[in-house]
Write a protein that holds these residues in place. Structure first.
Motif, PDB file in Angstrom:
ATOM      1  N   PRO A  78       0.815  -1.225   0.000  1.00 17.64           N
ATOM      2  CA  PRO A  78       0.000   0.000   0.000  1.00 17.64           C
ATOM      3  C   PRO A  78       0.845   1.271   0.000  1.00 17.64           C
ATOM      4  N   LYS A  79       0.219   2.336  -0.519  1.00 22.38           N
ATOM      5  CA  LYS A  79       0.819   3.664  -0.532  1.00 22.38           C
ATOM      6  C   LYS A  79      -0.038   4.591   0.339  1.00 22.38           C
ATOM      7  N   PRO A  80       0.519   5.716   0.767  1.00 21.20           N
ATOM      8  CA  PRO A  80      -0.265   6.648   1.602  1.00 21.20           C
ATOM      9  C   PRO A  80      -1.601   7.038   0.968  1.00 21.20           C
ATOM     10  N   GLU A  81      -1.668   7.126  -0.351  1.00 17.62           N
ATOM     11  CA  GLU A  81      -2.927   7.502  -1.000  1.00 17.62           C
ATOM     12  C   GLU A  81      -4.001   6.424  -0.896  1.00 17.62           C
ATOM     13  N   ASP A  82      -3.648   5.251  -0.405  1.00 17.95           N
ATOM     14  CA  ASP A  82      -4.651   4.211  -0.158  1.00 17.95           C
ATOM     15  C   ASP A  82      -5.371   4.424   1.174  1.00 17.95           C
ATOM     16  N   SER A  83      -4.921   5.378   1.952  1.00 23.33           N
ATOM     17  CA  SER A  83      -5.559   5.674   3.243  1.00 23.33           C
ATOM     18  C   SER A  83      -6.991   6.141   3.011  1.00 23.33           C
ATOM     19  N   ALA A  84      -7.930   5.473   3.665  1.00 22.67           N
ATOM     20  CA  ALA A  84      -9.364   5.763   3.499  1.00 22.67           C
ATOM     21  C   ALA A  84     -10.122   4.808   4.406  1.00 22.67           C
ATOM     22  N   THR A  85     -11.420   4.978   4.453  1.00 21.68           N
ATOM     23  CA  THR A  85     -12.284   3.980   5.087  1.00 21.68           C
ATOM     24  C   THR A  85     -12.844   3.085   4.002  1.00 21.68           C
ATOM     25  N   TYR A  86     -12.754   1.793   4.218  1.00 22.76           N
ATOM     26  CA  TYR A  86     -13.248   0.815   3.249  1.00 22.76           C
ATOM     27  C   TYR A  86     -14.520   0.175   3.800  1.00 22.76           C
ATOM     28  N   LEU A  87     -15.576   0.271   3.007  1.00 27.62           N
ATOM     29  CA  LEU A  87     -16.890  -0.225   3.398  1.00 27.62           C
ATOM     30  C   LEU A  87     -17.263  -1.429   2.548  1.00 27.62           C
ATOM     31  N   CYS A  88     -17.885  -2.414   3.163  1.00 27.76           N
ATOM     32  CA  CYS A  88     -18.495  -3.456   2.348  1.00 27.76           C
ATOM     33  C   CYS A  88     -19.999  -3.450   2.582  1.00 27.76           C
ATOM     34  N   ASN A  91     -26.174  -7.231  -0.811  1.00 26.43           N
ATOM     35  CA  ASN A  91     -27.541  -7.147  -1.308  1.00 26.43           C
ATOM     36  C   ASN A  91     -28.144  -8.546  -1.286  1.00 26.43           C
ATOM     37  N   ASN A  92     -29.386  -8.621  -0.824  1.00 27.81           N
ATOM     38  CA  ASN A  92     -30.038  -9.916  -0.638  1.00 27.81           C
ATOM     39  C   ASN A  92     -31.203 -10.111  -1.593  1.00 27.81           C
ATOM     40  N   TYR A  93     -31.088  -9.623  -2.799  1.00 31.19           N
ATOM     41  CA  TYR A  93     -32.144  -9.704  -3.801  1.00 31.19           C
ATOM     42  C   TYR A  93     -33.243  -8.677  -3.577  1.00 31.19           C
ATOM     43  N   GLY A  94     -33.090  -7.861  -2.542  1.00 33.39           N
ATOM     44  CA  GLY A  94     -33.956  -6.695  -2.423  1.00 33.39           C
ATOM     45  C   GLY A  94     -33.398  -5.578  -3.270  1.00 33.39           C
ATOM     46  N   GLN A  95     -33.911  -4.392  -3.063  1.00 32.49           N
ATOM     47  CA  GLN A  95     -33.479  -3.279  -3.893  1.00 32.49           C
ATOM     48  C   GLN A  95     -32.461  -2.401  -3.210  1.00 32.49           C
ATOM     49  N   ASN A  96     -32.049  -2.736  -2.008  1.00 34.59           N
ATOM     50  CA  ASN A  96     -31.044  -1.909  -1.362  1.00 34.59           C
ATOM     51  C   ASN A  96     -30.002  -2.788  -0.676  1.00 34.59           C
ATOM     52  N   PHE A  97     -29.125  -2.133   0.071  1.00 25.73           N
ATOM     53  CA  PHE A  97     -27.963  -2.803   0.617  1.00 25.73           C
ATOM     54  C   PHE A  97     -27.921  -2.693   2.134  1.00 25.73           C
ATOM     55  N   VAL A  98     -27.204  -3.630   2.738  1.00 28.40           N
ATOM     56  CA  VAL A  98     -26.840  -3.518   4.147  1.00 28.40           C
ATOM     57  C   VAL A  98     -25.350  -3.261   4.201  1.00 28.40           C
ATOM     58  N   PHE A  99     -24.958  -2.147   4.819  1.00 32.26           N
ATOM     59  CA  PHE A  99     -23.559  -1.753   4.888  1.00 32.26           C
ATOM     60  C   PHE A  99     -22.932  -2.184   6.202  1.00 32.26           C
ATOM     61  N   GLY A 100     -21.649  -2.502   6.138  1.00 32.91           N
ATOM     62  CA  GLY A 100     -20.865  -2.698   7.346  1.00 32.91           C
ATOM     63  C   GLY A 100     -20.386  -1.359   7.877  1.00 32.91           C
ATOM     64  N   PRO A 101     -19.808  -1.351   9.086  1.00 31.56           N
ATOM     65  CA  PRO A 101     -19.364  -0.097   9.712  1.00 31.56           C
ATOM     66  C   PRO A 101     -18.076   0.457   9.128  1.00 31.56           C
ATOM     67  N   GLY A 102     -17.332  -0.363   8.373  1.00 29.22           N
ATOM     68  CA  GLY A 102     -16.127   0.135   7.736  1.00 29.22           C
ATOM     69  C   GLY A 102     -14.848  -0.187   8.497  1.00 29.22           C
ATOM     70  N   THR A 103     -13.745  -0.190   7.757  1.00 31.50           N
ATOM     71  CA  THR A 103     -12.399  -0.275   8.337  1.00 31.50           C
ATOM     72  C   THR A 103     -11.650   0.974   7.918  1.00 31.50           C
ATOM     73  N   ARG A 104     -11.114   1.677   8.913  1.00 33.36           N
ATOM     74  CA  ARG A 104     -10.368   2.906   8.652  1.00 33.36           C
ATOM     75  C   ARG A 104      -8.896   2.552   8.482  1.00 33.36           C
ATOM     76  N   LEU A 105      -8.389   2.703   7.273  1.00 32.00           N
ATOM     77  CA  LEU A 105      -7.011   2.332   6.942  1.00 32.00           C
ATOM     78  C   LEU A 105      -6.138   3.580   6.872  1.00 32.00           C
ATOM     79  N   SER A 106      -5.008   3.519   7.566  1.00 33.88           N
ATOM     80  CA  SER A 106      -4.002   4.580   7.480  1.00 33.88           C
ATOM     81  C   SER A 106      -2.699   3.952   7.014  1.00 33.88           C
ATOM     82  N   VAL A 107      -2.123   4.505   5.961  1.00 34.71           N
ATOM     83  CA  VAL A 107      -0.846   4.022   5.441  1.00 34.71           C
ATOM     84  C   VAL A 107       0.174   5.126   5.653  1.00 34.71           C
ATOM     85  N   LEU A 108       1.181   4.825   6.454  1.00 35.70           N
ATOM     86  CA  LEU A 108       2.168   5.834   6.834  1.00 35.70           C
ATOM     87  C   LEU A 108       3.368   5.782   5.898  1.00 35.70           C
ATOM     88  N   PRO A 109       3.874   6.950   5.507  1.00 34.46           N
ATOM     89  CA  PRO A 109       5.023   6.953   4.577  1.00 34.46           C
ATOM     90  C   PRO A 109       6.304   6.524   5.276  1.00 34.46           C
TER      91      PRO A 109
END
Lengths: 109, 112
Positions: A78-88, A91-109
């Motif tokens: 990874p590079k510092p520009e990959d720092s972000a929150t990643y969400l997954c 969809n269960n065949y409905g019309q919307n999504f269930v989101f997870g709370p996310g993982t906050r990634l920090s990449v230090l130079p």
């Protein structure tokens, strides 16, 4: 009830230090699992869709994989520009999504 | 570059005010969504719409309403703002489930 959990909550890596983020899900029937990237103060940006166990998708330093119960987002050199929150989200065949709370990634130079 | 535009990045409103959050998409998407995002709770669906003049409740519709008079515009209305509605509000659109969402940049609403 459909549920999505993500681990770890936060992850700090040194530049070049590869690692994986986990998304575990419980869903009545999986139509698709989606990964998003979210930068601070911005809306999430779509990365990947995975539909069936064994499927893999790649984009630059990111690779997403899917099993019957979880998905991994592997980050290679990874590079510092990959720092972000990643969400997954699932969809269960409905019309919307269930989101997870996310993982906050920090990449230090 | 296709996008979803939310009219305000930051808003401060008083308790009891009626608040309008506007969202416009230029992708001719049929499906539009309103979420709120809070630390530790993730994104929660408030309302969504599959077509003009149609709306469906999401997981947390209480205290909110929506309007979709034109295909490209989806408005979220807080009938009487309360402090527990302080949050980041995200609008999204999609052409179908398989394509994921395109999100706007969000509106950070503070109710005082």
């Amino acid at each position: 009830e459909d549920q999505v959990t993500q681990s770890p909550e936060a992850l700090r890596l040194q530049e070049g230090e590869s690692s994986s983020l986990n998304c575990s899900y419980t869903v009545s029937g999986l139509r698709g699992l989606f990964w998003y990237r979210q930068d601070p103060g911005k809306g999430p940006e779509f990365l990947f869709t995975l539909y069936s166990a064994g499927e893999e998708k790649e984009k630059e330093r990111l690779k997403a994989t899917l099993t019957k119960k979880e998905s991994f987002l592997h980050i290679t050199a990874p590079k510092p520009e990959d720092s972000a929150t990643y969400l997954c989200a699932v969809n269960n065949y409905g019309q919307n999504f269930v989101f997870g709370p996310g993982t906050r990634l920090s990449v230090l130079p | 570059d296709v996008k979803v535009t939310q009219s305000s990045r930051y808003l401060v409103k008083r308790t009891g005010e009626k608040v309008f959050l506007e969202c416009v998409q230029d992708m001719d998407h049929e499906n539009m969504f309103w979420y709120r995002q809070d630390p530790g709770l993730g994104l929660r669906l408030i309302y969504f719409s599959y077509d003009v003049k149609m709306k469906e409740k999401g997981d947390i519709p209480e205290g909110y309403s929506v309007s979709r008079e034109k295909k490209e515009r989806f408005s979220l209305i807080l009938e009487s703002a309360s402090t527990n509605q302080t949050s980041m509000y995200l609008c999204a659109s999609s052409s179908g489930i398989n394509y994921g969402y395109t999100f706007g940049s969000g509106t950070r609403l503070t109710v005082v």
